[in-house]
Design an enzyme around this catalytic site. Sequence first.
Site, PDB file in Angstrom:
ATOM      1  CD  GLN A   1      77.090  54.755  83.406  1.00 41.27           C
ATOM      2  OE1 GLN A   1      77.283  53.711  84.242  1.00 41.27           O
ATOM      3  NE2 GLN A   1      77.796  55.008  82.373  1.00 41.27           N
TER       4      GLN A   1
ATOM      5  CG  HIS B   1      69.194  57.468  79.386  1.00 38.72           C
ATOM      6  ND1 HIS B   1      69.960  58.890  78.984  1.00 38.72           N
ATOM      7  CD2 HIS B   1      70.254  56.650  78.823  1.00 38.72           C
ATOM      8  CE1 HIS B   1      70.959  58.598  78.443  1.00 38.72           C
ATOM      9  NE2 HIS B   1      71.103  57.278  78.569  1.00 38.72           N
TER      10      HIS B   1
ATOM     11  CG  HIS C   1      70.710  52.203  77.089  1.00 36.67           C
ATOM     12  ND1 HIS C   1      71.253  52.209  78.458  1.00 36.67           N
ATOM     13  CD2 HIS C   1      71.353  53.440  76.764  1.00 36.67           C
ATOM     14  CE1 HIS C   1      71.960  52.954  79.086  1.00 36.67           C
ATOM     15  NE2 HIS C   1      71.926  53.916  78.076  1.00 36.67           N
TER      16      HIS C   1
ATOM     17  CD  GLU D   1      71.822  56.744  82.305  1.00 35.32           C
ATOM     18  OE1 GLU D   1      71.480  55.887  81.796  1.00 35.32           O
ATOM     19  OE2 GLU D   1      72.757  57.624  81.840  1.00 35.32           O
TER      20      GLU D   1
ATOM     21  NE  ARG E   1      78.665  51.840  76.428  1.00 35.47           N
ATOM     22  CZ  ARG E   1      77.970  53.026  77.177  1.00 35.47           C
ATOM     23  NH1 ARG E   1      77.745  53.098  78.356  1.00 35.47           N
ATOM     24  NH2 ARG E   1      77.923  54.189  76.202  1.00 35.47           N
TER      25      ARG E   1
END
Length: 389
Positions: A302, A191, A115, A330, A90
């Site tokens: 992440q 992802h 993204h 991620e 983000r």
Amino acid sequence: MPSQSPAPAASLRRSPFGTAPGGAAVACWTLDSGTGVRAEVLDHGATLRGLHVPDPAGRTEDVVLGLPALADYLADQPYLGAVVGRYANRIAYGRFTLDGQAHLIPPNDRGHALHGGPDGFHRRGWQAAPAADNGPDTAALRLTLHSPDGDMGFPGALDVEVVYRLTAAGTLSVDYRARADRATHVNLTNHAYFNLAGAGRGDILGHTLRLDSDGYLPVTAEAVPLGPVAPTAGSAFDFGRARTIGERIGDRDRQLADAGGYDHCWTLAAPEPGGAPRRAARLDDPGSGRCMEVWTTEPGIQVYTGNALDGSLTGPAGRPYPRHGAVCLETQHFPDSPNRPEYPATVLRPGEVYVSRTEFRFPHLGAPSTAAAVADGSSEASRADGSDV
């Protein structure tokens, strides 16, 4: 004495996967290790559609969530297996200022850019071809994309290269390179959603996870970092020792309640000398015996526990994907870094090369658990002149 048969060679093959709007053919590329591991990559979104991995007894399952047909990827879906960019994660309010000029990225996630915007790299057709300079024990696919100046609001034209490599040992690596003709922000990741029991085979709350980290970034209710790194010790975010993902996912903690589970960035130690990948995470499924390690040159990882999965998506095998049906690991720079000068920088300037490497290793197959050799120029630490992408 009977002669021994040569070991099977790694291979790469292409098969049609449909036609995109506008008439472009989409292909699925299968990378086969020759020793039991297979990866499937679409040139739509540079997407890892499947990763077939044997368990210790030799039973193979697809451990990555994929979709049956191209139409499913073109529909609204949560970035399954895609390369996301220009900026993974983000950017607060979709705004940042670079070299005194303000830029706006279309917000698509609770008022913030996510993204790379709604028409990010995950929705693009990439050019794909076999990657050169690989021996018989490695299958490799090279995908390239040109992102024009102003694409989704980002300044500068950007040329991106992603190379998937699968070795005979079963290690899948992803190398990223990019060049820009003007200062811009770049943060790329894959992802993929992992379930080591097999895609669609229940949830991952019983998987054990270890993160090589002692800090994470708390976030607002909209999943934007509040600012400073917080220590994980003693909290529900402490995965410094292996424990099940579900052990504390239901704690009375606003960070967990707002996200519906984990959806946070953990900070990693500095890269190894020379920029070689270091381990960031280890995921184990006690039921199947499969385990996976994630090695990376990136400063963060992440962890997203599939909180928004609800059974409405179904995989190629016909099994639905339930809530917490997979976990994303991620590797990336920190979210909202364009607005956080205290975070590791994500600016790429003309004459520099963005380079990043992530490896997915499967120790139960006997793959080494030490830093693998990295090709020249493949470490994230290098932002210098290199060959064209």
